[in-house]
Design a protein around this motif. Structure first.
Motif, mmCIF file in Angstrom:
data_model
loop_
_atom_site.group_PDB
_atom_site.id
_atom_site.type_symbol
_atom_site.label_atom_id
_atom_site.label_comp_id
_atom_site.label_asym_id
_atom_site.label_seq_id
_atom_site.Cartn_x
_atom_site.Cartn_y
_atom_site.Cartn_z
ATOM 1 N N GLU A 73 27.991 20.404 2.056
ATOM 2 C CA GLU A 73 27.051 21.414 1.603
ATOM 3 C C GLU A 73 27.823 22.512 0.869
ATOM 4 O OE1 GLU A 73 23.954 24.595 3.576
ATOM 5 O OE2 GLU A 73 24.620 22.911 4.769
ATOM 6 N N ASN A 74 27.325 22.932 -0.280
ATOM 7 C CA ASN A 74 27.978 24.010 -1.023
ATOM 8 C C ASN A 74 27.779 25.339 -0.314
ATOM 9 O OD1 ASN A 74 28.976 22.425 -3.084
ATOM 10 N ND2 ASN A 74 27.196 22.712 -4.380
ATOM 11 N N LYS A 75 28.839 26.049 -0.161
ATOM 12 C CA LYS A 75 28.817 27.389 0.428
ATOM 13 C C LYS A 75 29.483 28.334 -0.567
ATOM 14 C CE LYS A 75 27.300 26.221 4.561
ATOM 15 N NZ LYS A 75 26.037 26.671 5.068
ATOM 16 N N PRO A 76 29.086 29.618 -0.589
ATOM 17 C CA PRO A 76 29.739 30.562 -1.496
ATOM 18 C C PRO A 76 31.218 30.712 -1.143
ATOM 19 C CG PRO A 76 27.753 31.513 -0.511
ATOM 20 C CD PRO A 76 28.017 30.220 0.185
ATOM 21 N N LEU A 77 32.059 30.753 -2.166
ATOM 22 C CA LEU A 77 33.486 31.005 -1.991
ATOM 23 C C LEU A 77 33.721 32.482 -2.267
ATOM 24 C CD1 LEU A 77 36.311 29.810 -1.476
ATOM 25 C CD2 LEU A 77 36.469 29.404 -3.942
ATOM 26 N N TYR A 88 35.103 30.054 2.537
ATOM 27 C CA TYR A 88 33.690 29.758 2.368
ATOM 28 C C TYR A 88 32.864 30.606 3.328
ATOM 29 C CZ TYR A 88 35.535 25.751 -0.111
ATOM 30 O OH TYR A 88 36.214 24.950 -0.984
ATOM 31 N N ASP A 111 33.220 16.479 5.006
ATOM 32 C CA ASP A 111 32.026 15.750 4.578
ATOM 33 C C ASP A 111 31.082 15.383 5.729
ATOM 34 O OD1 ASP A 111 33.450 13.687 5.734
ATOM 35 O OD2 ASP A 111 33.563 12.475 3.921
ATOM 36 N N ASN A 148 30.015 17.747 7.771
ATOM 37 C CA ASN A 148 29.472 19.078 8.050
ATOM 38 C C ASN A 148 30.341 19.889 9.012
ATOM 39 O OD1 ASN A 148 27.494 20.918 7.278
ATOM 40 N ND2 ASN A 148 26.286 20.563 9.119
ATOM 41 N N CYS A 159 33.519 22.531 9.948
ATOM 42 C CA CYS A 159 34.109 23.760 9.407
ATOM 43 C C CYS A 159 35.387 24.056 10.185
ATOM 44 C CB CYS A 159 33.169 24.946 9.582
ATOM 45 S SG CYS A 159 31.568 24.774 8.801
ATOM 46 N N GLU A 179 33.518 32.268 -8.584
ATOM 47 C CA GLU A 179 32.717 31.223 -9.225
ATOM 48 C C GLU A 179 33.492 29.915 -9.270
ATOM 49 O OE1 GLU A 179 30.459 31.607 -12.840
ATOM 50 O OE2 GLU A 179 30.497 33.783 -12.582
ATOM 51 N N MET A 180 32.836 28.842 -8.861
ATOM 52 C CA MET A 180 33.442 27.510 -8.924
ATOM 53 C C MET A 180 32.752 26.747 -10.045
ATOM 54 S SD MET A 180 33.946 26.524 -4.929
ATOM 55 C CE MET A 180 32.258 26.837 -4.445
#
Length: 80
Positions: A2-6, A39, A56, A58, A60, A78-79
């Motif tokens: 799942e994409n998470k903000p960096l 993240y 992958d 899920n 962390c 930004e990625m």
């Protein structure tokens, strides 16, 4: 995964020393500034919860919990 903000956060770290000091040596001590990149998993009123690894299935790893009251600066990376 799942994409998470960096994000990148500069924050004041709490520090201490159990040794003996003079009053003058204590006055000379300064807070340490730290930088964490990771993240963003959760943000609430008190803190940011950041991890350095996502898997992958899920998972962390490498959790850092940073109090908002200690944050100096925060950037969204930004990625592409």
């Amino acid at each position: 995964m799942e994409n998470k903000p960096l994000i990148m956060i500069d924050w004041y770290d709490h520090t201490g020393d159990g040794g003996w000091h003079t009053p003058d040596s204590i006055k000379a001590e300064k807070p340490i500034t730290a930088r964490t990149v990771g993240y963003l998993i959760e943000e609430n009123q008190e803190c940011y919860k950041i991890v350095d690894t996502l898997t992958d299935d899920n998972g962390c790893g490498g959790l850092s919990i940073i109090l908002k009251s200690c944050v100096k600066n925060l950037w969204l990376i930004e990625m592409k």
